[in-house]
Design a protein around this motif. Structure first.
Motif, short mmCIF file in Angstrom:
data_model
loop_
_atom_site.label_atom_id
_atom_site.label_comp_id
_atom_site.label_asym_id
_atom_site.label_seq_id
_atom_site.Cartn_x
_atom_site.Cartn_y
_atom_site.Cartn_z
N GLY A 1 0.80 -1.22 0.00
CA GLY A 1 0.00 0.00 0.00
C GLY A 1 0.83 1.26 0.00
N VAL A 2 1.95 1.25 -0.73
CA VAL A 2 2.84 2.41 -0.78
C VAL A 2 3.12 2.78 -2.24
CG1 VAL A 2 3.94 1.90 1.44
CG2 VAL A 2 4.93 0.99 -0.67
N ILE A 3 3.53 4.00 -2.43
CA ILE A 3 3.96 4.46 -3.74
C ILE A 3 5.28 5.18 -3.52
CG2 ILE A 3 3.41 5.96 -5.70
CD1 ILE A 3 0.42 5.54 -4.35
N GLY A 4 6.32 4.72 -4.19
CA GLY A 4 7.61 5.37 -4.02
C GLY A 4 8.72 4.49 -4.53
N HIS A 5 9.91 4.95 -4.35
CA HIS A 5 11.10 4.25 -4.83
C HIS A 5 11.74 3.41 -3.74
CE1 HIS A 5 11.23 6.21 -8.76
NE2 HIS A 5 10.75 7.26 -8.12
N HIS A 6 10.94 2.87 -2.87
CA HIS A 6 11.45 2.04 -1.80
C HIS A 6 12.42 1.00 -2.37
CE1 HIS A 6 7.49 3.55 -0.63
NE2 HIS A 6 8.03 3.68 0.58
N TYR A 7 13.59 0.87 -1.77
CA TYR A 7 14.58 -0.15 -2.11
C TYR A 7 15.16 -0.01 -3.52
CZ TYR A 7 12.18 -1.78 2.00
OH TYR A 7 11.60 -1.83 3.24
N PHE A 8 15.16 1.21 -4.02
CA PHE A 8 15.77 1.44 -5.33
C PHE A 8 17.23 1.02 -5.34
CE2 PHE A 8 18.36 4.13 -8.10
CZ PHE A 8 17.91 3.66 -9.33
N ASP A 9 17.94 1.30 -4.25
CA ASP A 9 19.37 0.95 -4.20
C ASP A 9 19.59 -0.54 -4.46
OD1 ASP A 9 20.10 3.56 -3.69
OD2 ASP A 9 20.36 3.27 -1.54
N GLN A 10 18.71 -1.38 -3.92
CA GLN A 10 18.85 -2.81 -4.12
C GLN A 10 18.54 -3.20 -5.57
OE1 GLN A 10 17.62 -1.34 -1.50
NE2 GLN A 10 18.41 -2.36 0.33
N ARG A 11 17.50 -2.59 -6.17
CA ARG A 11 17.19 -2.88 -7.58
C ARG A 11 18.36 -2.45 -8.46
NH1 ARG A 11 12.62 -1.24 -5.70
NH2 ARG A 11 12.61 0.89 -6.48
N ALA A 12 18.88 -1.27 -8.21
CA ALA A 12 19.99 -0.75 -9.02
C ALA A 12 21.22 -1.64 -8.86
CB ALA A 12 20.30 0.69 -8.63
N ALA A 13 21.53 -2.05 -7.63
CA ALA A 13 22.69 -2.92 -7.40
C ALA A 13 22.52 -4.26 -8.12
CB ALA A 13 22.89 -3.14 -5.90
N ASN A 14 21.30 -4.79 -8.09
CA ASN A 14 21.03 -6.05 -8.78
C ASN A 14 21.25 -5.90 -10.28
OD1 ASN A 14 18.75 -7.58 -10.44
ND2 ASN A 14 19.39 -8.90 -8.74
N ILE A 15 20.74 -4.84 -10.86
CA ILE A 15 20.88 -4.61 -12.30
C ILE A 15 22.34 -4.37 -12.66
CG2 ILE A 15 20.29 -2.99 -14.16
CD1 ILE A 15 17.46 -2.82 -12.76
N LYS A 16 23.05 -3.66 -11.83
CA LYS A 16 24.49 -3.45 -12.08
C LYS A 16 25.25 -4.77 -12.03
CE LYS A 16 24.72 1.34 -10.57
NZ LYS A 16 25.21 2.30 -9.55
N GLN A 17 24.93 -5.60 -11.05
CA GLN A 17 25.62 -6.88 -10.89
C GLN A 17 25.24 -7.85 -12.00
OE1 GLN A 17 24.49 -9.04 -7.39
NE2 GLN A 17 25.66 -10.84 -7.97
N VAL A 18 23.95 -8.05 -12.22
CA VAL A 18 23.47 -9.09 -13.14
C VAL A 18 23.68 -8.69 -14.60
CG1 VAL A 18 21.40 -10.34 -13.91
CG2 VAL A 18 21.83 -10.00 -11.46
N LEU A 19 23.50 -7.41 -14.91
CA LEU A 19 23.56 -6.96 -16.30
C LEU A 19 24.79 -6.13 -16.62
CD1 LEU A 19 19.80 -5.97 -16.73
CD2 LEU A 19 20.92 -8.10 -17.45
N ASN A 20 25.69 -5.98 -15.64
CA ASN A 20 26.91 -5.22 -15.84
C ASN A 20 26.62 -3.77 -16.24
OD1 ASN A 20 29.69 -5.01 -15.70
ND2 ASN A 20 29.94 -5.42 -17.90
N ALA A 21 25.62 -3.18 -15.60
CA ALA A 21 25.25 -1.79 -15.87
C ALA A 21 26.20 -0.85 -15.13
CB ALA A 21 23.82 -1.53 -15.41
N SER A 22 26.43 0.30 -15.74
CA SER A 22 27.25 1.31 -15.09
C SER A 22 26.40 2.40 -14.43
CB SER A 22 28.20 1.96 -16.10
OG SER A 22 27.46 2.65 -17.09
#
Length: 164
Positions: free
Chosen positions: A84-105
């Motif tokens: 029941g929330v709207i926001g960027h909760h845990y964006f750091d974890q999503r970004a870290a996952n994408i950087k790790q898994v997809l080699n994003a900069s």
């Protein structure tokens, strides 16, 4: 006069439900493996086209879709609906996952809530300086998810951009 006031209040309400990237620090990382399967809805595919058409109109390169990013976007939509929330909760974890898994900069994200159409959400993002900067940013790939809350029928949008 009433119409102008109604429009102003509507704009304020819409902006309230838009949010730029902020982060939190304790969401579970639901998957650390690259997700290869994600079935796009016609609405999601249309949103990709609209964003790429907009970028092309500004002389920017089109972005390629990545299913893993769309899966992470979907996870976030489900998190927002379930909590029941709207926001960027845990964006750091999503970004870290994408950087790790997809080699994003570089990774960034736009979210929105309660828009009935891709045109509406894209116009709202483009009328927000921060969201527009993300859409026009130096990225190479993106993913998105549009999820409908089964309880109230409202749409949740998460659109994540990355650069390799």
């Amino acid at each position: 006069m009433k119409t102008k006031m109604y429009r102003a209040l509507l704009l304020v309400a819409m902006l309230f439900f838009l949010d730029l990237c902020s982060s939190d620090s304790s969401e579970e990382d639901f998957t650390s493996q690259k997700v290869e399967t994600y079935t796009y809805s016609d609405t999601e595919l249309a949103l990709f086209s609209k964003i790429n058409n907009y970028r092309a109109s500004k002389g920017l390169s089109e972005l390629d879709q990545i299913k893993h990013i769309s899966f992470k976007s979907s996870e976030h939509n489900l998190y927002m609906i379930n909590n029941g929330v709207i926001g960027h909760h845990y964006f750091d974890q999503r970004a870290a996952n994408i950087k790790q898994v997809l080699n994003a900069s570089k990774v960034s994200e736009n979210i929105a809530y309660n828009y009935n159409s891709n045109e509406g959400v894209l116009n709202a993002w483009l009328n927000s300086e921060g969201h527009k900067a993300v859409i026009e940013g130096d990225f190479t790939h993106f993913g998105a998810s549009i999820t409908i809350n089964p309880v109230n029928g409202r749409k949740y949008y998460t659109n994540i951009f990355m650069k390799r």
